[in-house]
Write an enzyme that holds these catalytic residues in place. Sequence first.
Site, PDB file in Angstrom:
ATOM      1  N   ASP A   1       0.737  -1.230   0.012  1.00 16.81           N
ATOM      2  CA  ASP A   1       0.067   0.043  -0.057  1.00 16.81           C
ATOM      3  C   ASP A   1       0.746   1.423  -0.239  1.00 16.81           C
ATOM      4  O   ASP A   1       1.269   1.734   1.273  1.00 16.81           O
ATOM      5  CB  ASP A   1      -0.879   0.274   1.347  1.00 16.81           C
ATOM      6  CG  ASP A   1      -2.107   1.205   1.216  1.00 16.81           C
ATOM      7  OD1 ASP A   1      -1.836   2.072   0.113  1.00 16.81           O
ATOM      8  OD2 ASP A   1      -2.610   1.298   2.080  1.00 16.81           O
TER       9      ASP A   1
ATOM     10  N   ASP B   1      -1.763   5.424  -6.702  1.00 12.37           N
ATOM     11  CA  ASP B   1      -1.927   4.733  -5.605  1.00 12.37           C
ATOM     12  C   ASP B   1      -1.930   3.125  -6.020  1.00 12.37           C
ATOM     13  O   ASP B   1      -2.429   2.638  -6.976  1.00 12.37           O
ATOM     14  CB  ASP B   1      -3.358   4.959  -4.896  1.00 12.37           C
ATOM     15  CG  ASP B   1      -3.942   4.200  -3.672  1.00 12.37           C
ATOM     16  OD1 ASP B   1      -3.120   4.015  -2.933  1.00 12.37           O
ATOM     17  OD2 ASP B   1      -4.879   3.750  -3.745  1.00 12.37           O
TER      18      ASP B   1
END
Length: 443
Positions: free
Chosen positions: A118, A323
């Site tokens: 992440d 992202d």
Amino acid sequence: MDLKITPFFFFFFFALLISVTKALDPCASQSDGSQDLSIIPTYSKCSPFSPPKADSWVTTVLNMASKDPARVNYLSTLVAQKTTSAPIASGQQVLNIANYVVRLKLGTPGQLMFMVLDTSNDIAWAPCSGCTGCSATTFLTNSSTTYRSLDCSVPECAQARGLSCPATGSTGANGCFFNQSYGGDSSFSATLVQDALILGNDVLPKFSFGCINSISGGSVPSQGLLGLGRGSMSLLSQSGSLYSGVFSYCLPSFKSYYFSGSLKLGPAGQPKSIRTTPLLRNPRRPSLYYVNLTGITVGRVPVPIAPELLAFNPNTGAGTIIDSGTVITRFVQPVYTALRDEFRKQVKGPFSSLGAFDTCFAATNEAVAPTITFQFTGLKLTLPLENSLIHSSSGSVACLAMAAAPNNVNSVLNVIANLQQQNLRILFDVANSVVGIARENCN
Ligand SMILES: *[C@@H]1O[C@H](CO)[C@@H](O)[C@H](O)[C@H]1NC(C)=O
Ligand SMILES: *[C@@H]1O[C@H](CO)[C@@H](O)[C@H](O)[C@H]1NC(C)=O
Ligand SMILES: *[C@@H]1O[C@H](CO)[C@@H](O)[C@H](O)[C@H]1NC(C)=O
């Protein structure tokens, strides 16, 4: 004459057998260099996680993408916050992302974990032994000789909690505890701890991470999460000079079965000539990787977009981030509408919807589907067709694989997500403030 089978022969034969088996087993780790780690789609064949049902991969992607609104919502509220002292360890942060996992070890001796990657998170999380509500695979703290819990008074604790320590006296008040509720009826509790993190051949002996003790009413990535943001608690910050603030990844296609994507940590082995765009820093949200998206072209047509819809603004959080935890790229509504309208002009309708996608058409018209180019400062990225279209499981329908920010989000944030990053090497050079992007086949 009898043939003596010596131990050496046995050894040789056995070694040969192992190497043949390895060559035949595509799930065996290909990671031999210290900084090159495999990245694997969570629901692919080599992953310990099996998809909820025996779904087609497109259904799996749609199911994963159905969690995007919560993710985008979370990222949007994060950028909207005016304060810098917000906890970097939010319960919501660890939810709703389970797209790609990386194999690593925690503790001494190392315990194998598959953790979610992440880039928009600053902290690592692992479900720890004794956790209520976690899945079966937990980090066995008692089996590690180097494990220790951190005291509430350490500076990392205040950073992670965004709170000062409670008065001493109550039970366990010296530990660094988090207890957060979110989404109404869900809650999450964790302790900040320290242990060895083993990435390939590299060992970070005192890595601080959140040890999840209980979770209710929600779910966390079942074997934890590795935060690759650039905030103070992230892997990059904690590894200091070991990786010099540089990493890159190549995400394999969601269709990919095997361990073929890679996470490369540190400057060694990174592509030498790669086109770059400046990495922008939002002082309020240092963990997010902002870039300057200045325009979008569909085929040869520049999409008419008011510059203020793309402009980076650290005060409002507006701009574009890259992202690794969102499945499909989301643009603020007027940007998506303009992009989609131009795309529709160039492809034959009629158009239908599929899950999050509102521009689906007969795959027989795919030949006329225009390419989509993102124009960043100093870098043009023309998406390969597999990164801009997704097909129904029968293959008869193709959809533009992007969407608007979810309806209920008054978002200012554009998010370049996984599907659009497949088979590209994305290099984050935080030390030199650049992001590089190059095509690479890592399927
Ligand atoms: C770990 O060891 C401690 C001390 O021996 C014990 O109290 C605790 O129950 C153990 N925890 C687990 C999860 O096994
Ligand atoms: C965390 O909060 C929940 C709900 O308020 C409570 O039931 C639980 O006991 C708390 N846990 C800890 C470790 O404080
Ligand atoms: C982004 O690019 C635009 C157009 O070139 C430029 O005007 C703007 O200053 C850039 N923004 C940042 C933050 O670099």
